[in-house]
Scaffold this active site. Sequence first.
Site, PDB file in Angstrom:
ATOM      1  N   ALA A 162      29.603   6.175   1.224  1.00 27.39           N
ATOM      2  CA  ALA A 162      29.461   7.290   2.170  1.00 27.39           C
ATOM      3  C   ALA A 162      30.694   7.408   3.066  1.00 27.39           C
ATOM      4  CB  ALA A 162      28.202   7.102   3.017  1.00 27.39           C
ATOM      5  N   ASP A 163      31.187   6.291   3.561  1.00 26.47           N
ATOM      6  CA  ASP A 163      32.381   6.300   4.414  1.00 26.47           C
ATOM      7  C   ASP A 163      33.576   6.894   3.680  1.00 26.47           C
ATOM      8  OD1 ASP A 163      31.494   5.305   6.825  1.00 26.47           O
ATOM      9  OD2 ASP A 163      31.970   3.225   6.368  1.00 26.47           O
ATOM     10  N   LEU A 164      33.850   6.366   2.501  1.00 28.98           N
ATOM     11  CA  LEU A 164      35.055   6.774   1.783  1.00 28.98           C
ATOM     12  C   LEU A 164      34.971   8.211   1.290  1.00 28.98           C
ATOM     13  CD1 LEU A 164      35.735   3.490  -0.229  1.00 28.98           C
ATOM     14  CD2 LEU A 164      36.916   4.320   1.809  1.00 28.98           C
TER      15      LEU A 164
END
Length: 390
Positions: A163-165
């Site tokens: 999700a972050d990347l």
Amino acid sequence: MQPLERFTVLDLTQVRSGPAAVRQFADWGANVIKIEQPKEGADDKPGGSAQFADYQNTHRNKKSITLNLKSEHGLALFYELVKTADVVVENYRPNVKKKLKIDYDTLKEINPRIVCASISGFGQDGPYSTRPGLDQIAQGIGGLMSVTGEPGRGPMRAGIPVADLSAGLFCAIGILIALLEREQSGQGQWVHTSLLQSQVWMMDFQAMRWLMNKEVPGQSGNDHPTSSPTGVFPTADGHMNIAAMGNDIFARLCKVIEAEDLIDDPRFLTVPLRGKNRPALNQRIAERTRTRPTQEWIDLLNESGVPCGPILAMDETFANEQVRHLEMATPLDHPKLGEIQVVGQAIKFSRSRFEKPIHAPERGEHNDEVYGSLGLSAEKIAQLKSEGII
């Protein structure tokens, strides 16, 4: 010239999603100015070796200045930087930027061409907008953990911050779109995405299984959710991936492993039947793949056009000949450690080249350079530092 050399990016981001977005600009030549608090917080700088290595990769190719945005003078200095900047990126909670007076409505009055980009956990508005958002939380709500892992073993997070990347990449794409649109309109705009939006988008065909067919996907371990035989199979010295999608490739696989009777077996005649009877099919294939070592099977299957590959640990990945050819480990000269390596770029161009990166900066390393470019004297910069403004 580097392709993004004409752009200046003010980086207010922390942790991973925001820095992942800004890294795309730093890597391709943009003038990225990382803005940090004058006083180091407990969680700001990496302590262990893993965190230090991560920091070098995440914040390479940036300049660093210190600035207290909560002070009136500090905010005025930030506004001076905004006047000549192209992009401001932040990943605060949605209400923080307004409290700090660095929201898009404020900044566009200073520079109508500014592109502001925001990453949040759950979106800039809506019932979850004020909640703190982290990668694993988004993985859970976005559906990824429900389809990851083996059946019956409970939910499982992915081994990387998906999700972050992905939010960082979507943010970078959004900024580039806004910059392209600005060439026509002459106006900047506000770009925003979230960990949750990005994670749901990344669910792709698994999401469509529900949206169109009202089928709730489950866990399938190392087997592909809808295609068989596609998964992990044992070999004489380990394991390997095989992806024999479609009837033609399935037939090729059966010939290579000397199990041609499977081609005409009524249980495995079609893609749906092979999915329905996956356990029996996997067992038959495993009986054959166990008879030879991994590399021998990989050579034979590739010769026949059957997608396959080894399953490598991280050290083996970077030793792999194709990974080395793609330059996915790139050298970086660190002032204290000498030459180290960081992760290379995943994009190749015919003319533009990813240059050897510059080490992640120390806090405030470029104060004199950046504030000097605003016309501040050395004495004034020293005074601002003594007052805790920078």
